[in-house]
Design a protein around this motif. Structure first.
Motif, PDB file in Angstrom:
ATOM      1  N   SER A 229      37.078 -65.838 -90.081  1.00 37.31           N
ATOM      2  CA  SER A 229      36.878 -66.729 -91.217  1.00 37.31           C
ATOM      3  C   SER A 229      35.519 -67.418 -91.182  1.00 37.31           C
ATOM      4  CB  SER A 229      37.985 -67.781 -91.247  1.00 37.31           C
ATOM      5  OG  SER A 229      37.924 -68.577 -90.078  1.00 37.31           O
ATOM      6  N   ALA A 230      34.776 -67.282 -90.106  1.00 36.57           N
ATOM      7  CA  ALA A 230      33.454 -67.922 -90.004  1.00 36.57           C
ATOM      8  C   ALA A 230      32.461 -67.215 -90.920  1.00 36.57           C
ATOM      9  CB  ALA A 230      32.951 -67.879 -88.570  1.00 36.57           C
ATOM     10  N   SER A 231      31.615 -67.990 -91.579  1.00 40.67           N
ATOM     11  CA  SER A 231      30.581 -67.385 -92.421  1.00 40.67           C
ATOM     12  C   SER A 231      29.197 -67.525 -91.796  1.00 40.67           C
ATOM     13  CB  SER A 231      30.583 -68.018 -93.810  1.00 40.67           C
ATOM     14  OG  SER A 231      30.332 -69.401 -93.725  1.00 40.67           O
TER      15      SER A 231
ATOM     16  N   ARG B 173      16.533 -56.301 -87.339  1.00 39.10           N
ATOM     17  CA  ARG B 173      17.712 -55.485 -87.017  1.00 39.10           C
ATOM     18  C   ARG B 173      18.962 -56.353 -86.967  1.00 39.10           C
ATOM     19  NH1 ARG B 173      17.442 -54.512 -81.231  1.00 39.10           N
ATOM     20  NH2 ARG B 173      18.130 -56.656 -81.343  1.00 39.10           N
ATOM     21  N   ASP B 174      18.869 -57.485 -86.281  1.00 41.27           N
ATOM     22  CA  ASP B 174      20.024 -58.371 -86.155  1.00 41.27           C
ATOM     23  C   ASP B 174      20.451 -58.910 -87.511  1.00 41.27           C
ATOM     24  OD1 ASP B 174      19.822 -57.880 -83.462  1.00 41.27           O
ATOM     25  OD2 ASP B 174      18.932 -59.827 -82.984  1.00 41.27           O
ATOM     26  N   ASP B 175      19.491 -59.259 -88.355  1.00 40.56           N
ATOM     27  CA  ASP B 175      19.814 -59.780 -89.680  1.00 40.56           C
ATOM     28  C   ASP B 175      20.515 -58.719 -90.528  1.00 40.56           C
ATOM     29  OD1 ASP B 175      19.671 -61.905 -91.678  1.00 40.56           O
ATOM     30  OD2 ASP B 175      18.312 -60.528 -92.726  1.00 40.56           O
ATOM     31  N   ARG B 176      20.053 -57.477 -90.441  1.00 39.74           N
ATOM     32  CA  ARG B 176      20.700 -56.400 -91.199  1.00 39.74           C
ATOM     33  C   ARG B 176      22.144 -56.194 -90.741  1.00 39.74           C
ATOM     34  NH1 ARG B 176      15.624 -54.435 -90.422  1.00 39.74           N
ATOM     35  NH2 ARG B 176      16.249 -53.066 -88.712  1.00 39.74           N
ATOM     36  N   CYS B 177      22.364 -56.247 -89.425  1.00 41.46           N
ATOM     37  CA  CYS B 177      23.725 -56.082 -88.891  1.00 41.46           C
ATOM     38  C   CYS B 177      24.642 -57.198 -89.374  1.00 41.46           C
ATOM     39  CB  CYS B 177      23.700 -56.058 -87.364  1.00 41.46           C
ATOM     40  SG  CYS B 177      22.973 -54.585 -86.671  1.00 41.46           S
ATOM     41  N   LEU B 178      24.161 -58.421 -89.306  1.00 38.23           N
ATOM     42  CA  LEU B 178      24.973 -59.555 -89.746  1.00 38.23           C
ATOM     43  C   LEU B 178      25.234 -59.509 -91.250  1.00 38.23           C
ATOM     44  CD1 LEU B 178      23.337 -62.326 -87.590  1.00 38.23           C
ATOM     45  CD2 LEU B 178      25.665 -61.478 -87.376  1.00 38.23           C
ATOM     46  N   SER B 179      24.207 -59.185 -92.020  1.00 41.79           N
ATOM     47  CA  SER B 179      24.356 -59.127 -93.479  1.00 41.79           C
ATOM     48  C   SER B 179      25.373 -58.067 -93.882  1.00 41.79           C
ATOM     49  CB  SER B 179      23.011 -58.828 -94.130  1.00 41.79           C
ATOM     50  OG  SER B 179      22.124 -59.891 -93.916  1.00 41.79           O
ATOM     51  N   HIS B 180      25.396 -56.972 -93.161  1.00 46.82           N
ATOM     52  CA  HIS B 180      26.345 -55.900 -93.456  1.00 46.82           C
ATOM     53  C   HIS B 180      27.777 -56.412 -93.361  1.00 46.82           C
ATOM     54  CE1 HIS B 180      28.005 -51.868 -93.676  1.00 46.82           C
ATOM     55  NE2 HIS B 180      28.751 -52.156 -92.619  1.00 46.82           N
ATOM     56  N   HIS B 181      28.003 -57.382 -92.490  1.00 51.84           N
ATOM     57  CA  HIS B 181      29.335 -57.958 -92.318  1.00 51.84           C
ATOM     58  C   HIS B 181      29.495 -59.292 -93.056  1.00 51.84           C
ATOM     59  CE1 HIS B 181      30.534 -54.912 -89.437  1.00 51.84           C
ATOM     60  NE2 HIS B 181      29.337 -55.034 -88.892  1.00 51.84           N
ATOM     61  N   ALA B 182      28.593 -59.543 -94.008  1.00 50.40           N
ATOM     62  CA  ALA B 182      28.640 -60.746 -94.843  1.00 50.40           C
ATOM     63  C   ALA B 182      28.607 -62.026 -94.007  1.00 50.40           C
ATOM     64  CB  ALA B 182      29.861 -60.726 -95.753  1.00 50.40           C
ATOM     65  N   ARG B 183      27.732 -62.040 -92.991  1.00 50.21           N
ATOM     66  CA  ARG B 183      27.555 -63.213 -92.124  1.00 50.21           C
ATOM     67  C   ARG B 183      26.092 -63.606 -92.119  1.00 50.21           C
ATOM     68  NH1 ARG B 183      32.248 -62.786 -92.825  1.00 50.21           N
ATOM     69  NH2 ARG B 183      33.888 -62.618 -91.289  1.00 50.21           N
ATOM     70  N   GLU B 184      25.831 -64.852 -91.752  1.00 47.54           N
ATOM     71  CA  GLU B 184      24.461 -65.332 -91.601  1.00 47.54           C
ATOM     72  C   GLU B 184      24.321 -65.982 -90.240  1.00 47.54           C
ATOM     73  OE1 GLU B 184      22.613 -67.521 -94.699  1.00 47.54           O
ATOM     74  OE2 GLU B 184      23.912 -66.653 -96.224  1.00 47.54           O
ATOM     75  N   ALA B 185      23.114 -65.953 -89.729  1.00 48.51           N
ATOM     76  CA  ALA B 185      22.853 -66.593 -88.415  1.00 48.51           C
ATOM     77  C   ALA B 185      21.874 -67.712 -88.596  1.00 48.51           C
ATOM     78  CB  ALA B 185      22.299 -65.569 -87.437  1.00 48.51           C
TER      79      ALA B 185
END
Length: 64
Positions: free
Chosen positions: A2-4, A52-64
């Protein structure tokens, strides 16, 4: 999940000599060699690792 928003340790290896190649560089080129290697990594981190990390997170609808 549930974390965004995720808190990550991106860049820690580059800043704290976490890669084994830094140990090798120290043996071969001394402290100056390690500092040069770390400096090179920090100059290109946004292009190589963070993108690379941003693309991976975005693919899963997450932000860092």
């Amino acid at each position: 999940c549930s974390a965004s928003v995720l808190l990550l340790g991106m860049g820690a290896d580059e800043q704290l000599c976490g890669y084994s190649r830094y140990r090798t560089k120290l043996k071969v080129a001394g402290e100056a060699g390690v500092l040069a290697e770390m400096s090179m990594d920090m100059r290109r981190i946004w292009r190589r690792n963070l993108g690379r990390d941003d693309r991976c997170l975005s693919h899963h609808a997450r932000e860092a």
